[in-house]
Design an enzyme around this catalytic site. Structure first.
Site, PDB file in Angstrom:
ATOM      1  N   CYS A 122       1.576   7.725 -17.282  1.00 16.67           N
ATOM      2  CA  CYS A 122       1.899   8.631 -16.167  1.00 16.67           C
ATOM      3  C   CYS A 122       1.697  10.091 -16.568  1.00 16.67           C
ATOM      4  O   CYS A 122       2.483  10.646 -17.350  1.00 16.67           O
ATOM      5  CB  CYS A 122       3.314   8.415 -15.665  1.00 16.67           C
ATOM      6  SG  CYS A 122       3.694   9.359 -14.158  1.00 16.67           S
ATOM      7  N   GLY A 123       0.648  10.701 -16.039  1.00 20.87           N
ATOM      8  CA  GLY A 123       0.340  12.084 -16.412  1.00 20.87           C
ATOM      9  C   GLY A 123       1.378  13.085 -15.943  1.00 20.87           C
ATOM     10  O   GLY A 123       1.797  13.958 -16.713  1.00 20.87           O
ATOM     11  N   CYS A 129      -1.471  13.687  -9.412  1.00 23.68           N
ATOM     12  CA  CYS A 129      -1.523  12.418 -10.125  1.00 23.68           C
ATOM     13  C   CYS A 129      -2.390  12.600 -11.358  1.00 23.68           C
ATOM     14  O   CYS A 129      -3.595  12.848 -11.234  1.00 23.68           O
ATOM     15  CB  CYS A 129      -2.078  11.318  -9.225  1.00 23.68           C
ATOM     16  SG  CYS A 129      -2.125   9.698 -10.017  1.00 23.68           S
TER      17      CYS A 129
END
Length: 334
Positions: A249-250, A95
C-alpha cells in the site's frame, strides 16, 4: 437476450498488478466528465457514474481487490497526465500501487509521457505526484505531502478490547495500529485480520474519530514484524470496500513514514522496506515537507497481465456488479 452492438458498451482496459494488487487502467469507453478541477470531476464520477465504476472493477468482471484508474485530461498545466483512481466503494484520493501500475501500463501501450525511463508528472484529485521509471524497471513515486494528525488514539473495540493507534494522511486517511495480539500478519489469517480491521473501523466511526474536515477514515492498517529480516515491517491494510491490499500500500506506507518521522524513529533519506501480507515489498524514503509533513517516495514494480475490452450489456442483470458484493461496507458513513 444476448448482447448486441446496440445494447452493449465497450470499455478498453489494461490490467496489471503491483506487488500482487491489481490495477485496471481504463483507456477508452468511459463517461465524459467534462472540464474543470480534477477533484470536482472525481466527485462527479462517484456521484453520477457509480454504476460504471462498479461495472469495471466488481464481479463478475473484476474482484473486490481491483482498483480502477481512469485516465482523463489534466487540469493543471504542469501535469503530463491525469488520473482518477477508484474501487468498488467509489473514487479514491490517491493510490500508490495504482500509480506504479499506471506508469507501467502507459509504457506498455506507448502512452505519451511514459517512456521506458524518465520522469513525468501525474495529476490526482489530491495533488500532483511525480513518477520515474528507472532502468531496472522499477517505478519511483514521489507522493503528496503526508502527515500524522493524531497520535495515541485509544479505542474500545468490541471483541478486541483497547486498541491504540495513530491517524495519518498519505493520500488517503489511515488508522495505524499494531497487529492484534496472537494474530500473525500472514496470508492464512487474512479473513480474521479483515474482521478485526473492520471492527476497528466501526469503532472509529462510533467514537467520532475523523480526518481533517470530518473525513471518514476508510483505511485501517495493522503492523507487525517482517518475515524477511531484510525488511523493516509487515502490514495488513483494509481498503474502503472491505478488501485487503495485496501490496504494501503506497499511501499506507506514506502514512507510516509520517508517523515514524513524527516519533523520531526514521531519519530523512533512510530507506524503509515495507512488506505486505503476501510478502511483496515497497522501498520508501522521505524528505521533510511543509508544516511538519513529510514528502514520501515509494518504489515498486508492476507487471501487465491483460489487455481486454469489457462488454457492458444493458440486459445483463449484473452489469454493475452483484448486489451485496459491490459498494461501501456497512461500517462506512456513505
Amino acid at each position: 437476450m444476448t448482447s448486441s452492438p446496440h445494447t452493449a458498451r465497450r470499455v478498453r482496459v489494461v490490467d496489471s498488478h503491483t506487488g500482487g494488487e491489481p490495477t485496471r487502467v481504463v483507456l477508452g469507453g468511459a463517461p465524459d466528465l467534462g472540464p474543470g478541477p480534477l477533484a470536482e470531476r472525481a466527485l462527479r464520477l462517484g456521484e453520477e457514474h457509480l454504476d460504471f465504476l462498479r461495472a469495471v472493477v466488481c464481479e463478475p468482471r473484476g474482484s473486490d481487490a481491483m482498483v480502477g484508474a481512469l485516465r482523463v485530461e489534466p487540469d493543471d498545466a504542469g501535469a503530463d497526465a491525469a488520473v482518477i483512481f477508484f474501487n468498488d466503494a467509489g473514487p479514491l484520493g490517491m493510490c500508490g500501487h495504482g500509480t506504479i501500475g499506471l506508469v507501467e501500463t502507459l509504457r506498455y501501450v506507448g502512452g505519451a509521457g511514459a517512456p521506458a525511463t524518465g520522469t513525468f508528472t501525474i495529476e490526482t484529485p489530491v495533488g500532483l505526484v511525480r513518477a520515474e521509471r528507472t532502468p531496472d524497471g522499477r517505478v519511483r513515486v514521489a507522493n503528496v505531502a503526508s502527515r500524522r494528525t493524531r497520535a495515541g488514539v485509544e479505542l474500545d473495540v468490541p471483541g478486541l478490547g483497547r486498541v491504540v493507534g495513530d491517524v495519518a494522511w498519505g493520500g488517503n486517511w489511515f488508522f495505524l495500529a499494531s497487529t492484534p495480539p496472537g494474530l500473525p500478519i500472514a496470508a492464512p489469517h487474512v479473513l480474521e485480520l479483515g474482521l478485526r480491521a473492520r471492527a476497528v473501523r466501526r469503532a472509529l466511526a462510533d467514537a467520532g474519530v475523523r480526518g481533517d474536515d470530518g473525513a471518514w477514515i476508510d483505511h485501517v492498517e495493522f503492523f507487525g514484524p517482517p518475515e524477511n529480516p531484510e525488511n523493516d515491517s509487515r502490514n495488513f491494510v483494509l481498503c474502503p470496500g472491505g478488501a485487503f491490499d495485496r501490496s504494501p500500500c503506497g499511501t499506507g506506507t506514506s502514512a507510516k513514514l509520517a508517523c515514524l518521522a513524527a516519533d523520531g524513529k526514521l531519519q530523512p533519506g533512510v530507506a524503509w522496506r515495507q512488506e505486505s501480507v503476501v510478502g511483496s515489498v515497497f522501498e520508501a524514503t522521505y524528505e521533510p515537507g511543509p508544516e511538519g509533513s513529510v514528502l514520501p517516495t515509494i518504489a515498486g514494480s508492476a507487471h501487465v497481465t491483460l489487455e481486454a475490452e469489457l462488454v457492458l450489456d444493458r440486459n445483463d442483470p449484473f452489469q454493475s456488479g452483484i448486489p451485496g458484493l459491490a459498494g461501501a461496507p456497512e461500517d462506512s458513513n456513505a
